[in-house]
Motif scaffolding. Sequence first.
Motif, PDB file in Angstrom:
ATOM      1  N   LYS A   1     -75.464 102.316 -17.720  1.00  0.00           N
ATOM      2  CA  LYS A   1     -76.325 103.416 -17.247  1.00  0.00           C
ATOM      3  C   LYS A   1     -76.271 103.526 -15.726  1.00  0.00           C
ATOM      4  CE  LYS A   1     -79.380 104.187 -21.063  1.00  0.00           C
ATOM      5  NZ  LYS A   1     -80.230 103.302 -21.876  1.00  0.00           N
ATOM      6  N   ASN A   2     -75.982 102.383 -15.065  1.00  0.00           N
ATOM      7  CA  ASN A   2     -75.833 102.389 -13.607  1.00  0.00           C
ATOM      8  C   ASN A   2     -74.398 102.690 -13.182  1.00  0.00           C
ATOM      9  OD1 ASN A   2     -78.521 101.765 -13.285  1.00  0.00           O
ATOM     10  ND2 ASN A   2     -78.166  99.565 -13.154  1.00  0.00           N
ATOM     11  N   GLY A   3     -73.588 103.141 -14.127  1.00  0.00           N
ATOM     12  CA  GLY A   3     -72.224 103.575 -13.799  1.00  0.00           C
ATOM     13  C   GLY A   3     -71.188 102.473 -13.762  1.00  0.00           C
ATOM     14  N   ILE A   4     -71.523 101.281 -14.278  1.00  0.00           N
ATOM     15  CA  ILE A   4     -70.532 100.182 -14.274  1.00  0.00           C
ATOM     16  C   ILE A   4     -69.918 100.058 -15.664  1.00  0.00           C
ATOM     17  CG2 ILE A   4     -70.219  97.685 -13.960  1.00  0.00           C
ATOM     18  CD1 ILE A   4     -72.511  97.945 -11.871  1.00  0.00           C
ATOM     19  N   ALA A   5     -68.607 100.098 -15.715  1.00  0.00           N
ATOM     20  CA  ALA A   5     -67.907 100.048 -17.006  1.00  0.00           C
ATOM     21  C   ALA A   5     -67.829  98.606 -17.486  1.00  0.00           C
ATOM     22  CB  ALA A   5     -66.515 100.650 -16.866  1.00  0.00           C
ATOM     23  N   VAL A   6     -68.676  98.264 -18.424  1.00  0.00           N
ATOM     24  CA  VAL A   6     -68.659  96.921 -19.023  1.00  0.00           C
ATOM     25  C   VAL A   6     -68.918  97.088 -20.517  1.00  0.00           C
ATOM     26  CG1 VAL A   6     -71.053  96.551 -18.234  1.00  0.00           C
ATOM     27  CG2 VAL A   6     -69.700  94.605 -18.982  1.00  0.00           C
ATOM     28  N   PHE A   7     -68.085  96.441 -21.319  1.00  0.00           N
ATOM     29  CA  PHE A   7     -68.141  96.665 -22.768  1.00  0.00           C
ATOM     30  C   PHE A   7     -68.159  95.323 -23.484  1.00  0.00           C
ATOM     31  CE2 PHE A   7     -65.922 100.128 -20.666  1.00  0.00           C
ATOM     32  CZ  PHE A   7     -66.777 101.181 -20.989  1.00  0.00           C
ATOM     33  N   GLU A   8     -69.130  95.159 -24.366  1.00  0.00           N
ATOM     34  CA  GLU A   8     -69.292  93.863 -25.014  1.00  0.00           C
ATOM     35  C   GLU A   8     -68.596  93.803 -26.367  1.00  0.00           C
ATOM     36  OE1 GLU A   8     -71.588  96.186 -25.038  1.00  0.00           O
ATOM     37  OE2 GLU A   8     -72.485  96.217 -27.031  1.00  0.00           O
ATOM     38  N   THR A   9     -68.271  92.569 -26.751  1.00  0.00           N
ATOM     39  CA  THR A   9     -67.821  92.319 -28.115  1.00  0.00           C
ATOM     40  C   THR A   9     -68.386  90.980 -28.566  1.00  0.00           C
ATOM     41  OG1 THR A   9     -65.921  92.282 -29.623  1.00  0.00           O
ATOM     42  CG2 THR A   9     -65.632  91.120 -27.544  1.00  0.00           C
ATOM     43  N   MET A  10     -68.391  90.767 -29.890  1.00  0.00           N
ATOM     44  CA  MET A  10     -68.836  89.481 -30.440  1.00  0.00           C
ATOM     45  C   MET A  10     -67.936  89.120 -31.613  1.00  0.00           C
ATOM     46  SD  MET A  10     -72.982  90.017 -30.479  1.00  0.00           S
ATOM     47  CE  MET A  10     -73.369  88.392 -31.121  1.00  0.00           C
ATOM     48  N   ASP A  11     -67.908  87.837 -31.952  1.00  0.00           N
ATOM     49  CA  ASP A  11     -67.125  87.378 -33.109  1.00  0.00           C
ATOM     50  C   ASP A  11     -68.054  86.658 -34.079  1.00  0.00           C
ATOM     51  OD1 ASP A  11     -64.184  88.049 -32.451  1.00  0.00           O
ATOM     52  OD2 ASP A  11     -65.060  87.372 -30.575  1.00  0.00           O
TER      53      ASP A  11
ATOM     54  N   ILE B   1     -55.147 101.458 -29.022  1.00  0.00           N
ATOM     55  CA  ILE B   1     -53.779 101.215 -28.517  1.00  0.00           C
ATOM     56  C   ILE B   1     -53.397 102.311 -27.521  1.00  0.00           C
ATOM     57  CG2 ILE B   1     -51.324 101.121 -29.194  1.00  0.00           C
ATOM     58  CD1 ILE B   1     -52.307  99.735 -31.797  1.00  0.00           C
ATOM     59  N   ASP B   2     -53.773 103.529 -27.846  1.00  0.00           N
ATOM     60  CA  ASP B   2     -53.499 104.646 -26.953  1.00  0.00           C
ATOM     61  C   ASP B   2     -54.203 104.417 -25.598  1.00  0.00           C
ATOM     62  OD1 ASP B   2     -52.464 107.353 -26.580  1.00  0.00           O
ATOM     63  OD2 ASP B   2     -54.594 107.883 -26.414  1.00  0.00           O
ATOM     64  N   ALA B   3     -55.461 104.036 -25.645  1.00  0.00           N
ATOM     65  CA  ALA B   3     -56.235 103.779 -24.418  1.00  0.00           C
ATOM     66  C   ALA B   3     -55.648 102.601 -23.633  1.00  0.00           C
ATOM     67  CB  ALA B   3     -57.687 103.493 -24.789  1.00  0.00           C
ATOM     68  N   PHE B   4     -55.204 101.587 -24.374  1.00  0.00           N
ATOM     69  CA  PHE B   4     -54.619 100.386 -23.750  1.00  0.00           C
ATOM     70  C   PHE B   4     -53.375 100.761 -22.942  1.00  0.00           C
ATOM     71  CE2 PHE B   4     -51.465  96.900 -24.331  1.00  0.00           C
ATOM     72  CZ  PHE B   4     -52.101  95.913 -23.586  1.00  0.00           C
ATOM     73  N   TYR B   5     -52.508 101.581 -23.533  1.00  0.00           N
ATOM     74  CA  TYR B   5     -51.275 101.954 -22.822  1.00  0.00           C
ATOM     75  C   TYR B   5     -51.530 102.944 -21.684  1.00  0.00           C
ATOM     76  CZ  TYR B   5     -48.283  99.028 -25.548  1.00  0.00           C
ATOM     77  OH  TYR B   5     -47.688  97.911 -26.082  1.00  0.00           O
ATOM     78  N   LYS B   6     -52.619 103.723 -21.803  1.00  0.00           N
ATOM     79  CA  LYS B   6     -52.961 104.630 -20.691  1.00  0.00           C
ATOM     80  C   LYS B   6     -53.832 103.914 -19.653  1.00  0.00           C
ATOM     81  CE  LYS B   6     -52.706 108.974 -23.184  1.00  0.00           C
ATOM     82  NZ  LYS B   6     -53.360 109.530 -24.395  1.00  0.00           N
ATOM     83  N   LYS B   7     -54.198 102.694 -19.945  1.00  0.00           N
ATOM     84  CA  LYS B   7     -55.171 101.933 -19.132  1.00  0.00           C
ATOM     85  C   LYS B   7     -56.433 102.762 -18.883  1.00  0.00           C
ATOM     86  CE  LYS B   7     -52.002  98.658 -17.061  1.00  0.00           C
ATOM     87  NZ  LYS B   7     -51.350  98.156 -15.875  1.00  0.00           N
ATOM     88  N   ASP B   8     -56.862 103.431 -19.947  1.00  0.00           N
ATOM     89  CA  ASP B   8     -58.100 104.213 -19.891  1.00  0.00           C
ATOM     90  C   ASP B   8     -59.232 103.287 -20.350  1.00  0.00           C
ATOM     91  OD1 ASP B   8     -60.262 105.872 -20.390  1.00  0.00           O
ATOM     92  OD2 ASP B   8     -59.026 107.520 -21.156  1.00  0.00           O
ATOM     93  N   PHE B   9     -59.873 102.638 -19.387  1.00  0.00           N
ATOM     94  CA  PHE B   9     -60.815 101.561 -19.711  1.00  0.00           C
ATOM     95  C   PHE B   9     -62.060 102.062 -20.459  1.00  0.00           C
ATOM     96  CE2 PHE B   9     -63.882  98.119 -18.374  1.00  0.00           C
ATOM     97  CZ  PHE B   9     -63.350  97.173 -19.231  1.00  0.00           C
ATOM     98  N   GLU B  10     -62.549 103.242 -20.076  1.00  0.00           N
ATOM     99  CA  GLU B  10     -63.740 103.794 -20.755  1.00  0.00           C
ATOM    100  C   GLU B  10     -63.436 104.058 -22.237  1.00  0.00           C
ATOM    101  OE1 GLU B  10     -66.836 104.754 -19.545  1.00  0.00           O
ATOM    102  OE2 GLU B  10     -66.532 104.304 -17.413  1.00  0.00           O
ATOM    103  N   LYS B  11     -62.279 104.635 -22.461  1.00  0.00           N
ATOM    104  CA  LYS B  11     -61.878 104.963 -23.838  1.00  0.00           C
ATOM    105  C   LYS B  11     -61.662 103.678 -24.654  1.00  0.00           C
ATOM    106  CE  LYS B  11     -58.345 107.507 -26.351  1.00  0.00           C
ATOM    107  NZ  LYS B  11     -57.238 108.445 -26.332  1.00  0.00           N
ATOM    108  N   LEU B  12     -61.024 102.705 -24.026  1.00  0.00           N
ATOM    109  CA  LEU B  12     -60.804 101.420 -24.696  1.00  0.00           C
ATOM    110  C   LEU B  12     -62.147 100.738 -24.972  1.00  0.00           C
ATOM    111  CD1 LEU B  12     -58.788  99.281 -25.702  1.00  0.00           C
ATOM    112  CD2 LEU B  12     -58.719  98.353 -23.383  1.00  0.00           C
ATOM    113  N   GLY B  13     -63.034 100.796 -23.994  1.00  0.00           N
ATOM    114  CA  GLY B  13     -64.349 100.170 -24.118  1.00  0.00           C
ATOM    115  C   GLY B  13     -65.150 100.742 -25.279  1.00  0.00           C
ATOM    116  N   TRP B  14     -65.050 102.042 -25.463  1.00  0.00           N
ATOM    117  CA  TRP B  14     -65.745 102.672 -26.585  1.00  0.00           C
ATOM    118  C   TRP B  14     -65.246 102.067 -27.905  1.00  0.00           C
ATOM    119  CZ3 TRP B  14     -63.976 105.453 -30.803  1.00  0.00           C
ATOM    120  CH2 TRP B  14     -64.979 106.057 -31.577  1.00  0.00           C
ATOM    121  N   ALA B  15     -63.921 101.917 -28.016  1.00  0.00           N
ATOM    122  CA  ALA B  15     -63.336 101.373 -29.259  1.00  0.00           C
ATOM    123  C   ALA B  15     -63.692  99.896 -29.443  1.00  0.00           C
ATOM    124  CB  ALA B  15     -61.815 101.557 -29.237  1.00  0.00           C
TER     125      ALA B  15
END
Length: 318
Positions: free
Chosen positions: A266-276, A214-228
Amino acid sequence: MGKMINITTQASPSLALIKYWGKQNKKQNLPATTSLAMTLDTLHTTTEISFSQNKDVIRLNGIEKQDDKIIQFLDFCRKYFKTDHYYTLFTENNFPTKAGIASSASGFAALAAAVNAFENKGLDNKALSALARRGSASASRSVFGGFTLLKAGAREAIPLENKDYWPELRVMVCLVSAKEKFIGSREAMEASRTSSPYYSVWIKSSRSLCKHAIDAFYKKDFEKLGWAIRQSYLRMFSTMFTAHNPIIYWEPGSLQIIQTAETLRKNGIAVFETMDAGPQVKLFYLEPDEKQIKKMILQECPDLNFMICSAGKGVRYL
Ligand code: PMV
């Protein structure tokens, strides 16, 4: 004579960044973890409801079905609205049903809205969210557009921000397999709760993970959000892998996309996966990176079908 009313509603899937997995109360369908989600555009369930004489008639994607989950929900609606009406439902998804793309979220949100309108009850979205939860907890989030929060133990979801909050945010829904899942999410989460030694760790650790997100979402910190985002689905799956018996929704194609996402990072592109609860992989990224992500995905998985979504609207009456 039956009423000649005919109502059509539409709702879209709610994709969790931070997952709900496990119930605090089975009977009332209250979630055990707080989930943070995005209602998608592009994908939707359309439901038409009309009067039926003496039994519920359900047509799901053109095929008549005796769906116990839907009938149970309609029984609940009859009690809730104090009516003895039966219904005819025509419901269509423009994406694979029961394949882990949250068709139950869009489906029960559209259905709750349809019954509410048919019975002329005028529930507001908060009450509608609580009603939809009885069908599927993620459906309580689909009632609202944009970004939502469903707190652990809550009766309804809370709208956090509307669909225009983060215009660059995208989701690529990668269709690894369109087969119906072999075990439903209801049964799978119950198996995790009752038999995985990691379930208690999942519940406990998801609290701080959600705060972090939630903190990352409100800061629009995509890397931090992606980690979560990644931690959440991987911790959720850890409870499934270690359930008795183990539940493994993943397919070789799922892992191929997970690994492609790793290469992109690894090529520096911020992409984060999820599954259900299914083999599909959903990739979160920001629009400026879309071209490169598409290129790499199609290079690694040339036959892959995918759909690209932004944040979308809540339930609507057509
Ligand atoms: O709402 P249900 O019962 O279909 O469960 C949804 C569970 C997940 O999709 C795996 C996670 C979530 O929060 O949407």
